[in-house]
Write an enzyme that holds these catalytic residues in place. Structure first.
Site, PDB file in Angstrom:
ATOM      1  N   LYS A   1      -9.974   7.664   2.583  1.00  0.00           N
ATOM      2  CA  LYS A   1     -10.249   6.385   2.230  1.00  0.00           C
ATOM      3  C   LYS A   1     -11.779   6.104   2.758  1.00  0.00           C
ATOM      4  O   LYS A   1     -12.412   5.330   2.008  1.00  0.00           O
ATOM      5  CB  LYS A   1      -9.484   5.291   2.947  1.00  0.00           C
ATOM      6  CG  LYS A   1      -8.139   4.927   2.267  1.00  0.00           C
ATOM      7  CD  LYS A   1      -7.355   3.900   2.862  1.00  0.00           C
ATOM      8  CE  LYS A   1      -5.937   3.677   2.349  1.00  0.00           C
ATOM      9  NZ  LYS A   1      -4.813   4.758   2.624  1.00  0.00           N
TER      10      LYS A   1
ATOM     11  N   GLU B   1      -1.155   3.596  13.736  1.00  0.00           N
ATOM     12  CA  GLU B   1      -0.982   4.916  12.935  1.00  0.00           C
ATOM     13  C   GLU B   1      -1.041   6.035  14.025  1.00  0.00           C
ATOM     14  O   GLU B   1      -0.284   7.153  13.792  1.00  0.00           O
ATOM     15  CB  GLU B   1      -1.775   4.898  11.771  1.00  0.00           C
ATOM     16  CG  GLU B   1      -1.206   6.067  10.916  1.00  0.00           C
ATOM     17  CD  GLU B   1      -2.265   6.366   9.559  1.00  0.00           C
ATOM     18  OE1 GLU B   1      -1.863   7.150   9.110  1.00  0.00           O
ATOM     19  OE2 GLU B   1      -2.947   5.486   9.438  1.00  0.00           O
TER      20      GLU B   1
ATOM     21  N   PHE C   1       1.741  -3.582   3.855  1.00  0.00           N
ATOM     22  CA  PHE C   1       1.999  -4.871   4.366  1.00  0.00           C
ATOM     23  C   PHE C   1       3.661  -5.185   4.053  1.00  0.00           C
ATOM     24  O   PHE C   1       3.985  -4.736   3.179  1.00  0.00           O
ATOM     25  CB  PHE C   1       1.203  -5.917   3.415  1.00  0.00           C
ATOM     26  CG  PHE C   1      -0.072  -6.502   4.259  1.00  0.00           C
ATOM     27  CD1 PHE C   1      -0.488  -5.887   5.306  1.00  0.00           C
ATOM     28  CD2 PHE C   1      -0.823  -7.625   3.472  1.00  0.00           C
ATOM     29  CE1 PHE C   1      -1.692  -6.047   5.805  1.00  0.00           C
ATOM     30  CE2 PHE C   1      -2.036  -7.808   4.256  1.00  0.00           C
ATOM     31  CZ  PHE C   1      -2.378  -7.015   5.297  1.00  0.00           C
TER      32      PHE C   1
ATOM     33  N   CYS D   1       0.706  -1.225  -0.136  1.00  0.00           N
ATOM     34  CA  CYS D   1      -0.281  -0.068   0.047  1.00  0.00           C
ATOM     35  C   CYS D   1       0.971   1.135   0.095  1.00  0.00           C
ATOM     36  O   CYS D   1       0.186   2.426  -0.222  1.00  0.00           O
ATOM     37  CB  CYS D   1      -1.020   0.293   1.153  1.00  0.00           C
ATOM     38  SG  CYS D   1      -1.805  -1.631   1.380  1.00  0.00           S
TER      39      CYS D   1
ATOM     40  N   HIS E   1      -3.003   7.498   6.471  1.00  0.00           N
ATOM     41  CA  HIS E   1      -3.378   6.116   5.754  1.00  0.00           C
ATOM     42  C   HIS E   1      -4.640   5.601   6.131  1.00  0.00           C
ATOM     43  O   HIS E   1      -5.382   5.169   5.348  1.00  0.00           O
ATOM     44  CB  HIS E   1      -2.335   5.263   6.123  1.00  0.00           C
ATOM     45  CG  HIS E   1      -2.159   3.894   5.362  1.00  0.00           C
ATOM     46  ND1 HIS E   1      -1.918   3.779   3.870  1.00  0.00           N
ATOM     47  CD2 HIS E   1      -2.468   2.594   5.476  1.00  0.00           C
ATOM     48  CE1 HIS E   1      -2.005   2.585   3.631  1.00  0.00           C
ATOM     49  NE2 HIS E   1      -2.315   1.657   4.721  1.00  0.00           N
TER      50      HIS E   1
ATOM     51  N   HIS F   1      -9.700   1.947  -0.389  1.00  0.00           N
ATOM     52  CA  HIS F   1      -8.263   1.712  -0.303  1.00  0.00           C
ATOM     53  C   HIS F   1      -7.866   1.037  -1.746  1.00  0.00           C
ATOM     54  O   HIS F   1      -8.139  -0.046  -1.992  1.00  0.00           O
ATOM     55  CB  HIS F   1      -8.090   0.667   0.988  1.00  0.00           C
ATOM     56  CG  HIS F   1      -6.554   0.451   0.983  1.00  0.00           C
ATOM     57  ND1 HIS F   1      -5.532   0.722  -0.014  1.00  0.00           N
ATOM     58  CD2 HIS F   1      -5.917  -0.161   2.038  1.00  0.00           C
ATOM     59  CE1 HIS F   1      -4.490   0.506   0.878  1.00  0.00           C
ATOM     60  NE2 HIS F   1      -4.502  -0.031   1.957  1.00  0.00           N
TER      61      HIS F   1
END
Length: 430
Positions: A338, A317, A403, A167, A306, A343
């Site tokens: 998002k 986060e 990831f 991502c 994010h 996403h």
């Protein structure tokens, strides 16, 4: 970085943007959706899956923009990449880069390649028992195909690079383009990403991670709830976003109008777990971007987080943001867009950077939609539900995590004493 080294760096500016997204297929539509509170998240039913999912769906088809000879080579992902990049290049007042030779490049973020072409070949193999794919399947599902098509169509003859760091892929693509121009290897680059992951293979795979949101039973557009106490997971989305980056000297020489200065880039890895984030690596990426831009935490006026709406991810986060910004985190406006577009995996960072550029250009702060009750573990200065209009931004940051533990951040700054596109503009919220 030492002051002497920084003084030798070239300024890099954004002169064009292109966007194909669930909340609009051009910049004006995206701004209107963000200001008007319109969601691009809809119900998605795909062949071979009985479950209906919430997804960020681009409300457009692009087959009619390509010839019958071209279409076999083009998955939906590459179609959106080509259209989004062409939009950015045209917006910058450019078309063909052949005269730049090896001084122009493409930097592309993508994780799933041509997912529709891949799904089609699986069905041919395992359902129809075909022993050979259709011609051109290999070219239609390549991860680097979007970048290659952009290079071919616009004669970009320098480096054509594809980043696949989950991502954070397109954030890194843009960041590495920044470095290449700033350090003198290139003069201009088209940078961004595209993704078209709404297939049975991908939706079922993400369902297996237990990370997908449940469709909101009342309003599917409210299914993604970053930082909210009642969040249930992420919503996959499709789309493409690109920027044209140039050295300041080149932009001024050709009389280009400038959206923003791309002033900082930071990247750091967690070194912790293949699927679970760690605040230390995220904090390091944010701090590296601030240092690269020569800014202090209090200088940042907006952070596009994010914010995937996963249970553990948002908490980590939020903690990283508090660690990186210190006391400035109490007043730093933060949102996750998002919540309205989903996403976009490898293209997420590029779309969110474009949104951040539009926020700076139009002087508004996008909101995190559906944030009715903030999770105390995610406490920040959230812009909840309603955007803030007529709010000047000098410096802003877009942040991405992937990831595998790759984290990347980009800083943009308002151009000063330059031919700028920055203007407050007029908004309606109808």
């Amino acid at each position: 970085m030492k002051l002497a080294e920084m003084s030798r760096r070239r300024d890099v500016v954004v002169t064009g943007i292109g966007v194909i997204s669930p909340i609009g297929v051009n910049a004006d539509e995206v701004v209107a959706s963000l200001v008007g509170g319109r969601s691009g998240i809809r119900l998605c039913q795909v062949h071979a899956l009985t479950k209906v999912h919430a997804a960020g769906i681009v409300p457009a088809m692009f087959d009619d923009q390509f010839s019958k000879l071209e279409l076999p080579y083009l998955d939906r992902c590459q179609q959106m990449a080509i259209v989004g990049a062409r939009q950015a290049i045209s917006d910058a007042g450019l078309e063909n880069f052949a005269d730049d030779g090896q001084r122009a490049g493409v930097f592309y973020g993508n994780v799933r390649g041509g997912a529709t072409a891949e799904q089609g070949w699986y069905e041919q193999l395992f359902v129809d028992h075909k022993q050979m794919s259709r011609p051109f399947t290999a070219m239609a599902l390549m991860h680097n195909a979007g970048a290659a098509h952009i290079s071919i169509r616009h004669q970009i003859l320098g480096p054509v690079m594809t980043h696949a760091s989950a991502c954070a892929a397109s954030t890194m693509a843009i960041g590495e383009a920044l470095r290449a121009i700033r350090d003198g290897y290139l003069d201009v680059a088209v940078a961004g990403g595209a993704e078209a992951p709404l297939t049975a293979f991908n939706l079922g795979m993400f369902e297996g991670t237990r990370a997908l949101a449940m469709p909101d039973p009342v309003n599917v557009g409210r299914s993604c709830k970053p930082f909210a106490k009642n969040r249930t997971g992420l919503v996959l989305g499709e789309g493409a976003a690109f920027v044209v980056l140039e050295s300041l000297e080149r932009a001024i020489a050709r009389g280009a109008s400038i959206y923003a200065v791309l002033s900082g880039y930071g990247v750091a890895s967690d070194g912790y777990h293949i699927g679970a984030p760690k605040a230390d690596g995220q904090t390091a990426a944010i701090q590296a971007a601030l240092a690269d831009a020569g800014l202090q935490p209090a200088d940042i006026h907006y952070l596009n987080a994010h914010g995937t709406a996963t249970r553990g991810g948002d908490e980590v986060e939020a903690r990283a943001i508090r660690l990186a910004f210190g006391a400035a985190a109490d007043t730093l406006p933060v949102s996750s867009t998002k919540s309205v577009h989903g996403h976009l995996i490898g293209a997420a960072g590029a779309l969110e950077l474009v949104i951040t550029i539009l926020a700076l250009t139009k002087s508004f702060l996008p909101a995190t939609a559906n944030l009715d009750q903030i999770d105390p573990a995610c406490a920040l200065n959230h812009i909840a539900n309603v955007p803030i209009i007529d709010h000047s931004i000098d410096h802003a940051m877009s942040f991405s995590c992937g990831f595998g533990g790759t984290n990347a951040a980009l800083v943009i700054s308002k151009p000063r004493d330059l031919p700028s596109r920055c203007a407050a503009g007029s908004f309606t919220t109808s």
